[in-house]
Design a protein around this motif. Structure first.
Motif, PDB file in Angstrom:
ATOM      1  N   SER A 100      45.228  39.985  34.125  1.00  0.00           N
ATOM      2  CA  SER A 100      45.655  40.423  32.793  1.00  0.00           C
ATOM      3  C   SER A 100      45.367  39.420  31.680  1.00  0.00           C
ATOM      4  N   THR A 101      44.857  38.238  32.004  1.00  0.00           N
ATOM      5  CA  THR A 101      44.700  37.198  30.988  1.00  0.00           C
ATOM      6  C   THR A 101      43.318  36.558  31.038  1.00  0.00           C
ATOM      7  N   THR A 161      41.926  32.656  30.421  1.00  0.00           N
ATOM      8  CA  THR A 161      42.336  31.266  30.231  1.00  0.00           C
ATOM      9  C   THR A 161      41.105  30.375  30.212  1.00  0.00           C
TER      10      THR A 161
END
Length: 389
Positions: free
Chosen positions: A366-367, A369
């Motif tokens: 979901s991210t 980074t």
């Protein structure tokens, strides 16, 4: 560094054994077998008695302390897609690990073809690459700062699929290489590139065993389990009509890719510029049936040149993050202030290899980074260079 060099030497020799075996060259096979045994013996000695080789590591501790080495975590977590923007100085190198175990290298070269930079770059790639095999390798265009290390990589790794420009190399070394005529016949563009550095790659690519050759023509997709990259390149008609007779024209053959995974989109550009960016927009509008494309990360075209990442393109692809691959103190004054201003106007968070070294980007469930080998302030990252060279 010595271990990495030994590892690459063994890879290269193993590939040469395969090639010579196919040719039936018994004398050459015997010679390379002897060399392999010697390299293995030295490697064993290096492990058992590293003190003997201490002279090879002089200065390495200082390199690590200054943060100029590769300090990124090379771990792979299930479900993650990892992208490494490798610091090659003034040039491009992007290595992608897909969540299904496949991987891809897009470009790898430095403007000056520096041997020191080459060893640093190949050591980084050795650190990130897991199985001595690269599933997909793409060269976006023929310039030195994108191609100069690829012949070395082809000599060190098994590459299964190569995507390359629709341009023959015309340097005299190509004729001497006695390449497969069927592969040569794939290339249809009337223009040719006569540089030795492109010829070195061209020969290595067409000589790579057990490898498929594809040309960067039209719209094409590379895909795997739950991921895909759609590339938007010159059509066959555009290849024929547009002559690669100057620097901007050579850059413009770079296909623009849209990588999609877990609802995230990464824009891959090579040295795309004001010539082919508008063409790519129209192709994407037709292909996706959209008027704009909401993306997440932009690999800024042509190291931040003022003629790339033009306003029309940035308005179409709308990204939150921008990654710039460029060299410290480069004479081209990349990234240019004009380009940086366009990125700032759109509130994009900037990452740069000239200030941060290798950059690792991870797309998880979901991210997105980022991890960088070196640190730099937001103020430093957002300032470009001005003026003509």
């Amino acid at each position: 560094m010595a271990k990495k060099q030994s590892k690459r030497a063994v890879k290269k020799i193993a590939k040469e054994v395969i090639k010579e075996t196919k040719k039936g060259n018994k004398a050459a096979i015997a010679l390379v077998v002897v060399v392999v045994i010697a390299v293995i013996a030295v490697g064993v000695l290096y492990v058992l008695r590293p003190d003997i080789f201490s002279f090879l590591n002089q200065g390495q501790n200082d390199l690590d302390k200054t943060g100029n080495g590769s300090l990124l975590d090379n771990s792979i977590h299930e479900g993650d897609l990892n992208i490494y923007y490798i610091d090659v100085g003034q040039g491009d190198c992007i290595y992608i690990q897909f969540p299904d175990g496949k991987d891809m290298l897009i470009d790898c070269g430095n403007e000056h073809n520096s041997n020191t930079q080459k060893e640093t770059t190949l050591a980084s790639l050795d650190n990130y690459e897991q199985d001595n095999t690269i599933d997909y390798l793409m060269l976006t265009h023929s310039d030195r700062d994108h191609v100069s290390y690829l012949d070395e990589i082809l000599g060190s790794y098994q590459v299964n699929n190569i995507y390359m420009p629709n341009i023959k190399a015309s340097h005299s070394s190509v004729a001497e290489a006695n390449l497969d005529q069927d592969k040569l016949d794939l290339f249809t563009d009337p223009d040719e590139i006569d540089t030795k550095v492109y010829a070195d790659f061209f020969i290595a690519a067409l000589s790579e065993p057990n490898c498929n050759i594809y040309l960067n023509i039209g719209i094409f997709t590379i895909s795997g389990e739950n991921w895909k990259i759609d590339f938007f390149g010159y059509t066959l008609e555009e290849w024929t009509a547009k002559h690669v007779d100057n620097a901007e024209a050579k850059n413009a053959v770079s296909p623009i890719g849209i990588l999609q995974y877990n609802g995230k989109k990464v824009v891959l550009t090579g040295d795309s510029n004001e010539i082919n960016e508008p063409l790519a927009i129209e192709k994407m509008k037709s292909y996706y049936g959209i008027e704009s494309l909401d993306c997440d990360v932009l690999k800024v075209g042509h190291h931040g040149s003022e003629t790339s990442s033009v306003s029309e393109f940035l308005d179409f692809i709308t990204c939150e993050y921008a990654v710039i691959l460029c060299g410290t103190g480069n004479t081209y004054k990349h990234p240019r202030e004009e380009t940086m201003a366009r990125l700032r106007e759109r509130n994009m968070t900037i990452y740069r290899t000239d200030l941060q070294g290798d950059i690792k980007m991870v797309i998880s469930s979901s991210t997105i980074t980022f991890q960088t080998a070196k640190t730099a302030s937001e103020a430093e990252l957002n300032v470009g260079l001005a003026g003509k060279v």
